[in-house]
Design a protein around this motif. Structure first.
Motif, short mmCIF file in Angstrom:
data_model
loop_
_atom_site.label_atom_id
_atom_site.label_comp_id
_atom_site.label_asym_id
_atom_site.label_seq_id
_atom_site.Cartn_x
_atom_site.Cartn_y
_atom_site.Cartn_z
N ASP A 159 -11.61 -4.63 -6.37
CA ASP A 159 -11.76 -5.32 -5.21
C ASP A 159 -12.63 -6.68 -5.77
O ASP A 159 -13.16 -6.81 -6.87
CB ASP A 159 -13.17 -4.66 -4.25
N ARG A 177 -1.27 -3.94 -4.16
CA ARG A 177 -2.11 -4.24 -3.12
C ARG A 177 -2.17 -3.38 -1.89
O ARG A 177 -1.17 -3.11 -1.48
CB ARG A 177 -2.02 -5.65 -2.80
N GLU A 203 -8.41 -7.74 -0.27
CA GLU A 203 -8.71 -8.15 -1.58
C GLU A 203 -8.77 -6.88 -2.34
O GLU A 203 -9.30 -6.96 -3.66
CB GLU A 203 -9.87 -9.13 -1.66
N GLU A 204 -8.30 -5.82 -1.90
CA GLU A 204 -8.38 -4.36 -2.81
C GLU A 204 -6.99 -4.02 -3.36
O GLU A 204 -5.83 -4.24 -2.82
CB GLU A 204 -8.67 -3.52 -1.89
N GLN A 229 -14.60 -2.58 -9.95
CA GLN A 229 -13.66 -1.56 -10.13
C GLN A 229 -14.39 -0.44 -9.96
O GLN A 229 -15.30 -0.09 -10.69
CB GLN A 229 -12.98 -1.70 -11.31
N ASP A 248 -12.78 5.19 -5.01
CA ASP A 248 -13.42 4.18 -4.17
C ASP A 248 -14.72 4.29 -4.03
O ASP A 248 -15.40 3.47 -4.00
CB ASP A 248 -12.84 4.55 -2.72
N LYS A 291 -20.19 -2.24 -6.76
CA LYS A 291 -20.47 -3.29 -5.95
C LYS A 291 -21.96 -3.32 -5.43
O LYS A 291 -22.73 -4.61 -5.34
CB LYS A 291 -19.87 -3.38 -4.46
N VAL A 320 -9.91 1.56 -8.48
CA VAL A 320 -9.64 0.70 -7.28
C VAL A 320 -10.38 -0.59 -7.45
O VAL A 320 -11.77 -0.46 -7.79
CB VAL A 320 -10.25 1.59 -6.10
N LEU A 325 -16.18 2.34 -6.65
CA LEU A 325 -16.16 1.07 -6.63
C LEU A 325 -17.33 0.37 -5.92
O LEU A 325 -17.94 -0.64 -6.04
CB LEU A 325 -14.67 0.75 -5.80
N TYR A 326 -17.65 1.21 -4.81
CA TYR A 326 -18.81 0.85 -3.85
C TYR A 326 -20.15 0.85 -4.61
O TYR A 326 -21.13 0.03 -4.43
CB TYR A 326 -19.03 1.59 -2.55
N VAL A 374 -14.44 -9.57 -10.18
CA VAL A 374 -13.93 -8.34 -9.57
C VAL A 374 -14.81 -7.07 -10.01
O VAL A 374 -15.41 -7.03 -10.97
CB VAL A 374 -12.43 -7.86 -9.99
N ARG A 390 0.76 -1.02 0.03
CA ARG A 390 -0.11 -0.08 0.12
C ARG A 390 0.81 1.27 -0.11
O ARG A 390 0.51 2.17 -0.79
CB ARG A 390 -0.81 -0.16 1.26
#
Length: 368
Positions: free
Chosen positions: A246, A285, A289-290, A332, A351, A358, A244, A354-355, A330, A216
């Motif tokens: 995941d 990384r 898992e991100e 992204q 980020d 998901k 990003v 990304l959410y 995945v 990181r």
């Protein structure tokens, strides 16, 4: 800093060998001065003096040519240490035969002893003692030949003491020289071990131990550098993009199939990402898992296709640890850096995207 190439290392080693060879020539040059002094003092005729200098120049030239053309690289000892020490002794033994006074021959013994010290740079104990006894035997043979052909120039009570003293001095120097050589070898080995240990420490400090990707801290430092570089550029068709990434349902994978399966999935996904991104892109990384992917000099409308290639490549993977029908996917979140935008805000937008990916069903790429 670029790594030193093999050719550069060879050139550096050859340069050091040439420097050591010149030191040896300087030592033999002292012998030449002694020969000239004995000639001027009337203790040597001209003919053997000329032979001495001609043969010395021939040997020196031959050694330099072998080094310059790289022929020495085929030898077990590319430095040719034993040859450099022993070959110059041949002209010295020759000219010693013609020295009128026994005391004059002692000068050559002293100068040859100095040459033995060069063995401490590379030779082991056996080699050092081999050269020492070759020196001693060479002088013994010379005295025996003089006893046979010119007995008036040999006074054996003095020669016996000289031979004993010479053997003692040579033995001491050979032992001390080999001891120094051993210390140098041990020091060199410890330096290599220390260098290897330092490289391992750098690896541990900058790499994720499981995936071997940048960790990181390292990937975020790279992100900051790319942001600074992007802000320095004038506006154009190229921009800085990040993603990003995941792994979907990774906790469920760990809980269902075990952490060993999860670790193997992380490793395989990491290798797949590395194989899919362009040269010049960067991936690290950032935790669990991100992953963070950096796309420098990317057209804004090319960031999504680049992330999509990675998504499809991961989706196509098969894992022995999972049922054949199970697919690892995945999600992204992609964001294009805006001029003057901070690193934190740029990352936050990716980020949040990304959410959103998901929450919208996963296995997709969303632009932030």
């Amino acid at each position: 800093m670029s790594a030193e190439t093999i050719e550069q290392r060879i050139q550096r080693a050859q340069s050091l060998r040439l420097k050591r060879m010149l030191w040896g020539f300087a030592n033999h040059g002292c012998t030449g001065l002694a020969v000239a002094g004995l000639y001027l003092g009337g203790f040597l005729p001209l003919a053997p003096v000329l032979v001495f200098f001609a043969s010395s120049v021939l040997i020196s030239t031959l050694m330099v040519l072998i080094l310059q053309f790289g022929i020495n690289l085929r030898f077990r000892d590319p430095s040719m240490t034993m040859a450099q020490i022993t070959l110059p002794v041949i002209p010295s033994l020759y000219v010693m035969y013609f020295v009128a006074l026994p005391q004059g021959r002692i000068l050559f013994l002293l100068l040859a002893t100095g040459g033995l010290l060069f063995g401490a740079l590379a030779l082991n104990r056996r080699q050092m003692f081999t050269i020492a006894w070759l020196f001693w035997l060479g002088y013994l043979v010379l005295v025996l030949i003089l006893t046979w052909q010119a007995p008036d120039r040999v006074y054996w009570p003095l020669e016996a003491v000289t031979l004993f003293a010479y053997a003692s001095v040579l033995s001491i120097l050979a032992y001390l020289g080999s001891f120094i050589s051993q210390l140098r070898s041990e020091l060199s080995m410890r330096n290599r071990e220390l260098k290897h240990a330092n490289l391992e420490l750098v690896e541990l400090a900058t790499r994720d131990p499981l995936t071997s990707l940048p960790n990181r801290r390292t990937v975020m430092e790279q992100f900051e550098k790319e942001v600074a570089r992007s802000d320095r550029q004038t506006e154009g068709t190229k921009a800085l993009g990040i993603s990003v990434l995941d792994i979907d349902h990774f906790k469920k994978i760990n809980d269902t199939f075990g952490h060993q399966a999860g670790d193997e999935i992380l490793r395989k996904v990491s290798r797949t990402i590395e194989a899919t991104i362009r040269r010049g892109d960067y991936v690290g990384r950032i935790g669990g898992e991100e992953f963070l992917l950096i796309f420098p000099d990317t057209a804004p409308d090319h960031a999504i296709p680049a992330a999509e290639r990675i998504r499809r490549a991961v989706s196509a993977l098969r894992f022995d640890e999972l049922p054949e029908s199970y697919r690892v996917t995945v999600s992204q979140g992609v964001a294009i850096h805006q001029p003057g935008e901070t690193v934190e805000n740029n990352f936050k937008r990716a980020d949040e995207a990304l959410y959103q990916a998901k929450n919208s069903g996963r296995n997709q790429v969303v632009m932030g």
